[in-house]
Motif scaffolding. Structure first.
Motif, PDB file in Angstrom:
ATOM      1  N   ARG A   1      -1.350  -4.209   5.588  1.00 56.19           N
ATOM      2  CA  ARG A   1      -0.734  -2.963   6.335  1.00 56.19           C
ATOM      3  C   ARG A   1      -1.974  -1.922   6.354  1.00 56.19           C
ATOM      4  NH1 ARG A   1       3.157  -4.056   2.144  1.00 56.19           N
ATOM      5  NH2 ARG A   1       2.065  -2.643   0.723  1.00 56.19           N
ATOM      6  N   TRP A   2      -3.080  -1.718   5.580  1.00 52.84           N
ATOM      7  CA  TRP A   2      -4.012  -0.833   5.856  1.00 52.84           C
ATOM      8  C   TRP A   2      -4.593  -1.021   7.009  1.00 52.84           C
ATOM      9  CZ3 TRP A   2      -9.370  -0.626   3.150  1.00 52.84           C
ATOM     10  CH2 TRP A   2      -9.753   0.564   3.203  1.00 52.84           C
ATOM     11  N   LYS A   3      -5.121  -2.538   7.351  1.00 55.09           N
ATOM     12  CA  LYS A   3      -5.911  -2.850   8.465  1.00 55.09           C
ATOM     13  C   LYS A   3      -5.397  -2.074   9.847  1.00 55.09           C
ATOM     14  CE  LYS A   3      -7.342  -7.577   7.361  1.00 55.09           C
ATOM     15  NZ  LYS A   3      -7.445  -8.996   7.774  1.00 55.09           N
TER      16      LYS A   3
ATOM     17  N   HIS B   1      -6.471   3.034  -0.938  1.00 49.40           N
ATOM     18  CA  HIS B   1      -5.763   2.598   0.235  1.00 49.40           C
ATOM     19  C   HIS B   1      -4.457   2.490   0.179  1.00 49.40           C
ATOM     20  CE1 HIS B   1      -5.579  -0.758  -2.606  1.00 49.40           C
ATOM     21  NE2 HIS B   1      -4.511  -1.350  -1.818  1.00 49.40           N
ATOM     22  N   ARG B   2      -3.828   2.727  -0.862  1.00 47.12           N
ATOM     23  CA  ARG B   2      -2.272   2.712  -1.059  1.00 47.12           C
ATOM     24  C   ARG B   2      -2.002   4.449  -0.861  1.00 47.12           C
ATOM     25  NH1 ARG B   2      -3.242  -0.924  -5.276  1.00 47.12           N
ATOM     26  NH2 ARG B   2      -2.969   0.709  -6.515  1.00 47.12           N
ATOM     27  N   ASP B   3      -2.779   5.059  -1.811  1.00 45.88           N
ATOM     28  CA  ASP B   3      -2.543   6.717  -1.904  1.00 45.88           C
ATOM     29  C   ASP B   3      -2.843   7.325  -0.683  1.00 45.88           C
ATOM     30  OD1 ASP B   3      -1.897   5.855  -4.674  1.00 45.88           O
ATOM     31  OD2 ASP B   3      -3.910   6.497  -5.323  1.00 45.88           O
ATOM     32  N   TYR B   4      -3.636   6.908   0.250  1.00 47.18           N
ATOM     33  CA  TYR B   4      -4.148   7.627   1.396  1.00 47.18           C
ATOM     34  C   TYR B   4      -3.931   6.977   2.735  1.00 47.18           C
ATOM     35  CZ  TYR B   4      -5.412  10.714  -2.404  1.00 47.18           C
ATOM     36  OH  TYR B   4      -5.251  11.388  -3.718  1.00 47.18           O
ATOM     37  N   PRO B   5      -2.893   6.450   2.975  1.00 47.28           N
ATOM     38  CA  PRO B   5      -2.733   5.598   4.050  1.00 47.28           C
ATOM     39  C   PRO B   5      -3.016   6.021   5.575  1.00 47.28           C
ATOM     40  CG  PRO B   5      -0.636   6.149   3.449  1.00 47.28           C
ATOM     41  CD  PRO B   5      -1.423   6.847   2.487  1.00 47.28           C
TER      42      PRO B   5
END
Length: 610
Positions: free
Chosen positions: A238-240, A197-201
């Motif tokens: 943030r990912w949401k 989720h951090r690597d491919y936002p």
């Protein structure tokens, strides 16, 4: 002000194709049905007819479970290509009415990348459809990094759909009503735990069926992940903005606010599940979301966004920011919410010093990290601080169940006798559940009698691990028959409640226990007069109460007659029996304030350490 009876136009992001060639291919592989559910009679004309009936302007087509990966990479690549070209041809045959999500050959990453390029660049499909697992491989798999990197570079859309697991293919309605939903949530957790989720936002996601149980489980998930990832809550917030939950099968009052509150109503998109879902289910879905003005205070424009506007933005170029407004969960007036009762804490763990000494004598290598001996004074102080009049103690030592045999019998006997002494000192404030090993039925029957008749304990704790048991098995019939005659509280507790829910399959077994008891008919036969207390439910029981109510009626032995009773009780009389049982079952409370350094095993549903 919403116009009463307004008909909303829709974009449907969850719309399945079930072409004849696909069904024939799978039948040739021996897949005659999906979890004992017959293949639907489907055609492009049927989809168009349903779209007209439900005012769907555009539908985004996809292949449902069990997907396209079978036999080997070459076979799967051929089937994937045929499905993708079929969807693309439908889009050409009905201009403007259809989009689609491409199937790929994961876990064959190299072939999946080639199909991804062809599907998006040549066929002009709108995104990629992924199954929650393929051959037991979940989306956090380390081998998938190159695949996600390409999707991230494109800012592509992934449509995520649940898939069954090989050892649960025979679980029938337990799959669509419970297990498949969990599998969607499990693969999302797996993806998060990998750090993807951090690597491919820049990948945008549609989680079908509202992400399974992700919305109600979310707070528990955050707590269970924080031990490894201290910034996880901020990262997921943030990912949401990239996550959209579709509405398929989430039509109940206990579910819809959870979807809205997961991020906001701008991240909920209409999904019908047509192709597999029947007309009545879709009609119920549309009716429920059309009524969100009166039930959840949404405006006409916000409801219209759920049906069509949010999907239009999703398939556009810009990120949709989260603008969250909390809304209360709606509970039907006929039932109370699943709850803990009064001022009694039913889920509170006690490890007497003599038990620790006994375990260490049997196995000196036993790890007692995080476990301290029972201290009555500190427990009474905890009760005073938290307003409890009584605490019911029980055992929770996950490793001890691995000993088995006579060693385990000896430890449980010591435990039961020690908590009997605890109870005898102050029976008004301290009660106790006896511990038995359900894997040794003859011993368990004898120990139940000893606990209740000789030691005068207040109830029985069943430490269970049914996540990997055969479909037809719940507990030994003799144990269930015994409990049915006693009318004492029965605490349902997983053998291992540590770690991350669903990644630890045993964590939510109390819910699975009730689901299985409903479906196998064991609840009506053995537990209808028992006071069940469910632990480690992750706060999801009200969210699941209506789907599991269906299992209460459509039991394995009486699916047809049960269906009639379900419709009568639930739709006509508005008295759903299984739902009412669940909404009035005692559960340990979701939100608690616990001592920083408890001297007992933590009595909570979300446990980060033992």
């Amino acid at each position: 002000m919403t116009v009463k009876g307004k008909t909303y136009q829709k974009w449907d992001v969850h719309h399945h194709v079930v072409p004849d060639f696909y069904v024939n291919e799978l039948k040739n592989l021996g897949i005659a049905d999906v979890s004992k559910i017959k293949w639907p009679q489907w055609s492009p004309e049927y989809s168009v007819k349903m779209m007209e009936m439900f005012h769907i302007e555009k539908a985004f087509l996809s292949i449902s479970s069990p997907g396209i990966f079978f036999k080997d990479g070459a076979y799967s690549q051929k089937l994937s290509r045929r499905c993708n070209e079929y969807i693309a041809q439908m889009a050409q045959d009905y201009p403007g009415k259809f989009g689609g999500f491409a199937s790929t050959t994961l876990p064959d990453v190299s072939a999946a990348l080639k199909e991804l390029e062809y599907a998006l660049d040549t066929l002009k499909l709108d995104g990629v459809g992924l199954m929650s697992n393929v051959d037991g491989k979940y989306l956090g798999d380390k081998a998938y990094r190159e695949f996600y990197a390409e999707l991230d570079r494109r800012g592509a859309i992934i449509y995520l759909h649940p898939n069954g697991r090989a050892r649960q293919e025979d679980h029938r309605l337990l799959n669509p009503l419970y297990l498949w939903q969990n599998d969607t949530t499990r693969t999302v957790i797996d993806f998060i735990k990998s750090g993807y989720h951090r690597d491919y936002p820049h990948i945008r996601w549609i989680f079908s069926h509202g992400g399974g149980i992700l919305p109600p489980l979310y707070k528990t998930l955050i707590r269970s992940l924080q031990g490894e990832h201290s910034h996880i809550e901020a990262e997921l917030a943030r990912w949401k903005s990239q996550l959209f939950l579709d509405t398929a099968s989430k039509a109940f009052d206990e579910q819809i606010p959870q979807l809205l509150n997961f991020s906001d109503e701008r991240h909920v998109v209409f999904g019908s599940d047509l192709g597999w879902a029947n007309k009545m289910a879709v009609a119920t879905l549309v009716k429920s979301y059309s009524a969100l003005d009166s039930k959840s205070g949404l405006s006409e424009a916000q409801i219209e966004d759920i049906f069509i506007g949010n999907a239009r933005r999703l398939f556009g170029p810009d990120m949709v920011a989260v603008e969250q407004t909390e809304r209360p969960v709606v509970i039907s007036s006929q039932s109370r919410p699943a709850r803990a009762v009064g001022n009694v804490e039913y889920h509170y763990h006690c490890v007497p010093q003599k038990v620790i000494d006994t375990v260490q004598a049997i196995d000196p290598s036993f790890d007692f990290a995080g476990v301290s001996a029972w201290d009555e004074r500190q427990t009474l102080e905890w009760m005073r601080q938290n307003g409890y009049d009584k605490v019911m103690v029980s055992l929770d030592l996950p490793q001890v169940w691995q000993l088995g045999g006579y060693d385990l019998v000896r430890i449980l006997r010591v435990y039961n006798e020690e908590v009997a002494k605890v109870r005898q000192k102050d029976a008004q404030q301290l009660g106790a559940f006896g511990a038995v090993d359900v894997q040794q039925p003859l011993y368990a029957l004898s120990e139940i009698d000893y606990c209740l008749n000789e030691l005068k304990l207040d109830g029985i704790c069943l430490s269970i691990d049914i996540s990997a048991t055969p479909f037809e098995k719940l507990l030994d019939e003799r144990i269930m028959a015994k409990l049915s005659t006693l009318h004492v509280p029965v605490l349902i507790h997983p053998v291992d409640s540590t770690g991350i829910p669903l990644l630890n399959e045993n964590y939510l077994d109390a819910i699975y226990f009730v689901a299985k008891a409903f479906y196998l008919g064991a609840y009506k036969k053995y537990f209808s007069q028992s006071q069940l207390i469910l632990t480690h439910t992750g706060g999801v029981l009200p969210y699941l109460a209506q789907p599991l109510n269906i299992l209460f009626y459509l039991t394995v032995k009486h699916p047809m007659s049960g269906g009639s009773r379900y419709l009568w009780d639930s739709m006509v009389m508005h008295d759903p029996k299984g739902y009412n049982i669940l909404m009035n079952t005692i559960v340990d409370e979701e939100e608690q304030t616990w001592p920083d350094q408890p001297i007992i095993m933590k009595a909570r549903k979300e446990k980060s350490s033992q």
